[in-house]
Design an enzyme around this catalytic site. Structure first.
Site, PDB file in Angstrom:
ATOM      1  N   ARG A 138      -8.461 -41.937   4.468  1.00  0.00           N
ATOM      2  CA  ARG A 138      -7.698 -41.779   3.225  1.00  0.00           C
ATOM      3  C   ARG A 138      -7.630 -40.295   2.915  1.00  0.00           C
ATOM      4  O   ARG A 138      -8.591 -39.720   2.424  1.00  0.00           O
ATOM      5  CB  ARG A 138      -8.418 -42.535   2.092  1.00  0.00           C
ATOM      6  CG  ARG A 138      -7.598 -42.799   0.872  1.00  0.00           C
ATOM      7  CD  ARG A 138      -8.485 -43.262  -0.287  1.00  0.00           C
ATOM      8  NE  ARG A 138      -9.139 -42.125  -0.907  1.00  0.00           N
ATOM      9  CZ  ARG A 138     -10.329 -42.165  -1.508  1.00  0.00           C
ATOM     10  NH1 ARG A 138     -11.013 -43.295  -1.578  1.00  0.00           N
ATOM     11  NH2 ARG A 138     -10.828 -41.078  -2.050  1.00  0.00           N
ATOM     12  N   HIS A 154      -8.393 -41.425  -4.187  1.00  0.00           N
ATOM     13  CA  HIS A 154      -8.196 -42.879  -4.196  1.00  0.00           C
ATOM     14  C   HIS A 154      -6.878 -43.229  -4.879  1.00  0.00           C
ATOM     15  O   HIS A 154      -6.055 -43.974  -4.345  1.00  0.00           O
ATOM     16  CB  HIS A 154      -9.365 -43.564  -4.900  1.00  0.00           C
ATOM     17  CG  HIS A 154      -9.125 -45.002  -5.173  1.00  0.00           C
ATOM     18  ND1 HIS A 154      -9.037 -45.945  -4.184  1.00  0.00           N
ATOM     19  CD2 HIS A 154      -8.922 -45.669  -6.340  1.00  0.00           C
ATOM     20  CE1 HIS A 154      -8.794 -47.132  -4.719  1.00  0.00           C
ATOM     21  NE2 HIS A 154      -8.722 -46.995  -6.024  1.00  0.00           N
ATOM     22  N   TYR A 180     -17.128 -36.708  -4.643  1.00  0.00           N
ATOM     23  CA  TYR A 180     -18.011 -37.502  -3.781  1.00  0.00           C
ATOM     24  C   TYR A 180     -17.829 -37.295  -2.277  1.00  0.00           C
ATOM     25  O   TYR A 180     -18.481 -37.961  -1.492  1.00  0.00           O
ATOM     26  CB  TYR A 180     -17.874 -38.994  -4.121  1.00  0.00           C
ATOM     27  CG  TYR A 180     -16.444 -39.522  -4.134  1.00  0.00           C
ATOM     28  CD1 TYR A 180     -15.791 -39.810  -2.949  1.00  0.00           C
ATOM     29  CD2 TYR A 180     -15.761 -39.713  -5.331  1.00  0.00           C
ATOM     30  CE1 TYR A 180     -14.489 -40.285  -2.956  1.00  0.00           C
ATOM     31  CE2 TYR A 180     -14.454 -40.180  -5.351  1.00  0.00           C
ATOM     32  CZ  TYR A 180     -13.825 -40.468  -4.167  1.00  0.00           C
ATOM     33  OH  TYR A 180     -12.534 -40.927  -4.173  1.00  0.00           O
TER      34      TYR A 180
HETATM   35  C1  LIG Z   1     -12.257 -57.296  -7.257  1.00  0.00           C
HETATM   36  C2  LIG Z   1     -12.049 -55.875  -7.550  1.00  0.00           C
HETATM   37  N1  LIG Z   1     -13.102 -55.087  -7.837  1.00  0.00           N
HETATM   38  C3  LIG Z   1     -12.926 -53.791  -8.116  1.00  0.00           C
HETATM   39  C4  LIG Z   1     -11.690 -53.219  -8.097  1.00  0.00           C
HETATM   40  C5  LIG Z   1     -11.507 -51.735  -8.393  1.00  0.00           C
HETATM   41  N2  LIG Z   1     -11.102 -51.052  -7.150  1.00  0.00           N
HETATM   42  C6  LIG Z   1      -9.807 -50.788  -6.893  1.00  0.00           C
HETATM   43  S1  LIG Z   1      -9.600 -50.154  -5.366  1.00  0.00           S
HETATM   44  C7  LIG Z   1     -11.235 -50.225  -5.020  1.00  0.00           C
HETATM   45  C8  LIG Z   1     -11.711 -49.790  -3.666  1.00  0.00           C
HETATM   46  C9  LIG Z   1     -11.013 -50.478  -2.552  1.00  0.00           C
HETATM   47  O1  LIG Z   1     -11.411 -49.951  -1.316  1.00  0.00           O
HETATM   48  P1  LIG Z   1     -10.736 -50.414   0.045  1.00  0.00           P
HETATM   49  O2  LIG Z   1     -10.725 -51.904   0.112  1.00  0.00           O
HETATM   50  O3  LIG Z   1     -11.446 -49.712   1.127  1.00  0.00           O
HETATM   51  O4  LIG Z   1      -9.237 -49.947  -0.048  1.00  0.00           O
HETATM   52  P2  LIG Z   1      -8.662 -48.458  -0.102  1.00  0.00           P
HETATM   53  O5  LIG Z   1      -8.582 -48.048  -1.523  1.00  0.00           O
HETATM   54  O6  LIG Z   1      -9.558 -47.591   0.695  1.00  0.00           O
HETATM   55  O7  LIG Z   1      -7.305 -48.541   0.498  1.00  0.00           O
HETATM   56  C10 LIG Z   1     -11.936 -50.719  -6.105  1.00  0.00           C
HETATM   57  C11 LIG Z   1     -13.398 -50.868  -6.153  1.00  0.00           C
HETATM   58  C12 LIG Z   1     -10.615 -54.074  -7.815  1.00  0.00           C
HETATM   59  N3  LIG Z   1      -9.352 -53.622  -7.805  1.00  0.00           N
HETATM   60  N4  LIG Z   1     -10.822 -55.378  -7.544  1.00  0.00           N
END
Ligand SMILES: Cc1ncc(C[n+]2csc(CCOP(=O)(O)OP(=O)(O)O)c2C)c(N)n1
Ligand SMILES: Cc1ncc(C[n+]2csc(CCOP(=O)(O)OP(=O)(O)O)c2C)c(N)n1
Ligand SMILES: [Mg+2]
Ligand SMILES: [Mg+2]
Lengths: 367, 326, 367, 326
Positions: A264, A268, A277
């Site tokens: 990424r 985020h 971080y």
């Molecule tokens: C069930 C849930 N918990 C928490 C969140 C908050 N949140 C949004 S994105 C994220 C991280 C997702 O990481 P990843 O699956 O690796 O996807 P990336 O953002 O790296 O594409 C979190 C914790 C959420 N959207 N849904």
């Protein structure tokens, strides 16, 4: 533990995980070009869509930064995966995407201005005028995986040669929904492909803190679903492996889990500050693996692409994006009472007065 | 036409729907060879095959999510949650997806699914098998919540739920699964999903109830009749959307209302009804609106479950209070 | 997929699953006796606890059949696993059991009459006078797995040499809770042992319909947690492998997943009729693998056990169970208002009137 | 003593609790180096270490379940759910375990945990990030539900929640996380968990509210004052258990009540309050009990979110209706 019959210990099962790559970080072919490239223009197509995606993505960030759009999740650096998916899927397949699958969505006829509308806080950004079957992104992480199994079940029951492709991130693999879905797909041999994009971060949680599993691909083993890794910044390998998994599913071969390894490059979302971080060095390192640059160097070396082509492509892409921005910014707000118009097919009598109230509410003074 | 029980009527409606519409499928834990732990799906797998009546692994989140995916593809899934006590893992899917997809996509993707679950106490079941948490679902926008209380209504409401273009949570009061038999004609006729059923006509007090409590409430009405008190009895049936018109009209006539339900009291459907009376029916009220409900405590294990469930006496005592109040 | 560098395919990871046994179905040693048997009387202890458990179990079924108790879930045929767990755990460890772990629970000082009370519909059956830390069974399947991770985290944080042992069934492995907990245990290297009792049925769903995974042990791979199978009707192997996993966890070695292979000899519960969904032949086959008979034959062949010992054990066990039945049947109902007495530490004022109402409610007429 | 915001007060209370009691631990997604997506846990990991302030994988079910396991071992876990929209996967653990273990074990195992979650709309957040579903939790027996509305109350209620021997759902109205600053003395003093806070004294009408709507409600009270109408304003603060005594006493004085909340209307906490008024306060009411609430529809995405959230005008219009009614 190892096989040791004298101690009553017998080997029961073995599993292996592999990684594949076609074009390495130096833009060298490390494997023969896969079959799909025999189609004229396939590589150029992948390249163009990656550039188009990145142009779109950069504009979306700019819109947010200038207060014209809400929070946005960029796909910078991950374009190869989305584009590989978009290229490998057939029109009649169904995509169940995350919020970083802009490449695939655009290729599947989601309009650019629809994506802007979505991040601009407007439900019409999910109405996809030209794409009636794909799911909108699922904000609750991993909750789209069960949907994909249901979509695939319907396809299988109806004996349609169609496939559901669901994407998720490394973070999503820690959630029960993912595993429950994977297990279902295994049992029913469903036509579904799980693309687990390992971009090494889930907001601030690094990949190594997400799971003690050595790879994400091996999570398939828990469900009897074959899993593999692929270089996620190598669009050719991604297209080949994802395409292969899709066609396998289409022909009754069941589900596959594919883990593209990528990074990424952005925060985020536009609301995040990744410098809190992770290190600059890490980000710099991954910049050198950029998927777009990698393919461009290969195309140029093979005389398939020129500076002039590049200039033209960029100009076209920008024009396209600008046109979408115009539509987006020119889209009037929905009427407030529209919040009731898609609640049920027919709004129950019990809620009529609420719709009337919203309709007639004048100001919205919140101090 | 034989007389059948409520659970048999559910079965009859499912068979009818499977028969009439190839898009209908039924799935859940033990719904196949076992016919469901309450036999609601008895015989369906043998009749309609393993692909349309499927046993599933134990995984409520994905069961709910799969139903959504199937529905989005135009199927009419009917998914069973084995007991309401195990429905909570499906809540995320219901509130965040089932109830929202139509709205999110401005009508492009719809979710005509039904989620069935037996609920309520009184059958001496093990722990966690006797709760009534319909109010949590009634709070969620975009869905319907339906509770049948007779074989005929089970049949007609189930057909309506399956045919409805939006998600329906269909809660079956298991205490009365086999309590009464009734002639049910398998004519494929659905009942409306947004009106209360008036079970008794009356003029002195309105008793509003749903689920298995219909049983105690009707008995209370009988006893009141013996005492010369005329009670109107309303079975809400569709908890969401709530047909307040019928209730308000009744209370406009009687001036008194007692609401009877098994669920815990706080933020219950009973609260919603009473709140509506306080807002739209206040000037017709001769007496406080009483709620005879489950308590705000854990549903006790079965040795004490009948101390928890509203009894005929508790209903009568509430009615008498409303009669004395004015 | 196999290693094929010429096609850009590289091997990344390998995993193996093993199965162990000590005493086979013919009561022959197929491995040296494990270390724990050096303790005098260890095998006899295991045997006695299995018989005691079975005696208890049979009585519980009888109580239900005669209308003196509610629905009950027998552990017939699975006694070896519960007893192995009970024997391997230390007093200060914490057990998070399913409803078929009667053997372990009894060994961990849960009173027989408490288990009767539980299935008799009385909360006091979970108050465990002599066992203050173990969890009561978790009725929502697999929901105890996350608790075990929390218990283990507390142990680890406080640097206590203690272990959490959580048991679950084959059916439970399909639920997200199981996987989420497994993943957490892997990341934090928690002192927790997952005993996944594969008794081949989850009510009416056969093991093969539960997951496409070849073994349940391999589900650990998804979380980086080592997994293994053991003969679940071989109490010696169970005790050895579970004990080893517990001591590994105790000494900081992290979690293990153990899949004992066994068979649910009874109906799912007394409310179930297993003849609706499985064959007599299958049940008969598994009868021949009975864990109690298997050890008894070994003990007798080695002159460690006699007919007279057996008679005495059975008499003692029956007397013990009968005494517990007496306590159970003699236990008065709780006062109705007690339903409010353990709701909070101090009942909030808002609910006082409800407690009063229950207390003063006379009859409970429900027609 | 510097003035601090509500979110800073949460942080201050967490730090205080971590400092005072080695059993307190804080965990959740991104609570460590990132300090939480709203910075509520900023600096805590650096100060108290990685073992007591832990980043976790994305898995709400196990987060809730681990908190239960830790609490059962005598710890005082404070687990963050990143947004209320993602709390639903934890509901099974809350309703089936957190709220029940004390009762199930007759007091042997207790669950002194806190689950924090930011909630509510109005900050132009993405989809699913703006809901208010506190009523679902208020319906569950055995837990407490607390909502602070000022920095001082956030500090005192958070400390109380952590010290409470039972599970507490602590919902933080994120729209007002940084809206006002207030001097908060870090004296470790907790506030009570079962009383409403009276924010304004008044005699003509009682306005009952909680969460971010305190903001609009106080403004409405100001405007009413300008019009010569004296509004009493009550911040419910502890949604469960509900302190009806304070509300009933106020309505006994004013004879009129308007309840203001963001959440969807049906089966809301507002319904519970109105129902209590219809039962215990009826004879004091001069006018219908009005609810100014979120609608029974999906919380719109942010372009329309302020059409959904109760506005000062909607509150004023309801108050005027209650004044006209009598
Ligand atoms: C069930 C849930 N918990 C928490 C969140 C908050 N949140 C949004 S994105 C994220 C991280 C997702 O990481 P990843 O699956 O690796 O996807 P990336 O953002 O790296 O594409 C979190 C914790 C959420 N959207 N849904
Ligand atoms: C979450 C949940 N869903 C459904 C049930 C109903 N149920 C009780 S036991 C059971 C099967 C469990 O099978 P398994 O885990 O293999 O344990 P076993 O009964 O074989 O010991 C089911 C579906 C439940 N208790 N919890
Ligand atoms: Mg990621
Ligand atoms: Mg089993």
């Amino acid at each position: 533990m190892s096989d040791d019959p004298k101690h009553g210990i017998h080997h029961v099962a073995s599993f292996d995980i592999h990684h594949s790559q076609v074009l390495n970080e130096h833009s060298e072919l490390v494997a023969p070009l896969p079959y799909f490239t025999h189609e004229a223009g396939a590589l150029l197509d992948l390249y163009k869509w990656m550039v188009r995606t990145r142009t779109f993505d950069a504009k979306a960030v700019a819109l947010q930064r200038t207060g014209k759009m809400g929070t946005y999740s960029p796909c910078l650096g991950q374009e190869a995966i989305g584009v590989a998916i978009g290229h490998a899927m057939k029109r009649e397949d169904v995509l169940l995407p995350t919020y970083r699958e802009q490449g695939a969505q655009l290729m599947r006829s989601v309009a650019m201005h629809e994506i802007f509308l979505y991040w601009g806080g407007d439900e019409r950004g999910m109405s996809y005028r030209d794409q009636r079957q794909d799911f909108p992104i699922a904000v609750p992480i991993a909750s789209q995986v069960p949907h994909a199994c249901g979509v695939a079940y319907a396809m299988k029951l109806r004996k349609e040669p169609r496939v559901a492709v669901v994407t998720l991130g490394d973070g999503a693999t820690s959630k029960g929904d993912f595993y429950e879905g994977l297990n279902m797909a295994g049992i029913w041999n469903l036509p579904v492909v799980f693309v687990v994009t390992n971009n090494h971060w889930a907001i601030s949680l690094g990949r190594d803190q997400q799971t003690a599993a050595q790879t994400l691909a091996q999570k398939g083993i828990a469900a009897g679903v074959p899993g593999e890794q692929v270089d996620g910044n190598d669009v050719i390998a991604c297209r080949a492996r994802i395409g292969k998994a899709i066609e396998k599913a289409r022909s009754g071969g069941g589900p596959t889990l594919i883990e593209p390894l990528t990074y990424r490059m952005s925060d985020h979302t536009t609301a995040d500050d990744a410098t809190r971080y992770r290190s600059k060095e890490e980000v710099e390192h991954y910049k050198s693996l950029d998927p777009i640059l990698r393919l461009r160097r290969y195309l140029e070396a093979n005389k398939m692409w020129s500076e002039a082509d590049e200039a033209q492509l960029k100009a076209d892409a920008s024009a396209e994006v600008d046109a979408a921005v115009e539509i987006y910014l020119g889209t009037e707000r929905q009427a407030p009472e529209s919040m009731f118009d898609h609640l049920y097919e027919t709004l129950p009598r019990a809620y009529h007065w609420q719709r009337e109230e919203v309709k007639n509410a004048g100001g919205k003074d919140h101090g | 036409m034989a007389e059948i029980t409520l659970v048999e009527a559910v079965n009859l409606a499912l068979a009818r729907a499977l028969q009439d519409d190839p898009n209908v499928i039924v799935f859940g834990e033990d719904v196949g060879a076992n016919g469901g732990v309450f036999r609601a799906t008895e015989g369906l797998q043998a009749r309609f095959g393993h692909e349309r009546v499927m046993d599933t692994p134990l995984a409520e989140t994905v069961l709910a999510g799969m139903a959504i995916g199937m529905a989005a593809q135009g199927m009419r899934p009917v998914v069973e949650m084995q007991f309401m006590g195990f429905i909570y893992s499906a809540i995320d899917q219901i509130i965040n997806h089932a109830g929202r997809l139509r709205n999110r996509t401005r009508g492009r993707i719809t979710v005509p699914m039904v989620m069935r679950a037996p609920f309520g106490g009184g059958i001496h079941a093990p722990e966690h098998h006797s709760e009534s948490t319909e109010a949590m679902f009634a709070h969620m926008p975009g869905i319907r919540v339906v509770i049948p209380t007779s074989p005929a209504r089970a049949y007609g409401l189930m057909l309506a739920a399956i045919r409805d273009p939006d998600p329906v949570i269909f809660l079956e009061p298991k205490r009365i699964y086999r309590m009464v038999k009734q002639e049910v004609i398998d004519d494929g006729e659905a009942l409306p999903l947004d009106v209360c059923f008036q079970l008794r006509d009356g003029s002195d007090v309105t008793l509003v109830t749903w689920g298995a409590m219909v049983h105690e409430t009707l008995q209370a009405a009988d006893r009141l009749a013996e005492q010369g008190i005329s009670a109107e009895v309303i079975d809400v049936a569709t908890i969401k959307p709530l047909d307040m018109d019928t209730i308000l009209a009744s209370v406009a006539k009687t001036g008194r209302c007692v609401i009877v339900h098994e669920a815990a009291r706080t933020c219950s459907v009973g609260a919603e009804i009473a709140a509506n009376l306080a807002e739209h029916g206040l000037m017709n009220l001769f007496a406080p609106v009483m709620r005879v409900s489950g308590y705000d405590t854990i549903m006790p294990m079965f040795r004490m479950e009948y101390d928890y469930l509203p009894s005929v006496e508790r209903i009568l005592s509430a009615v008498h209070k409303t009669l004395e109040a004015s």
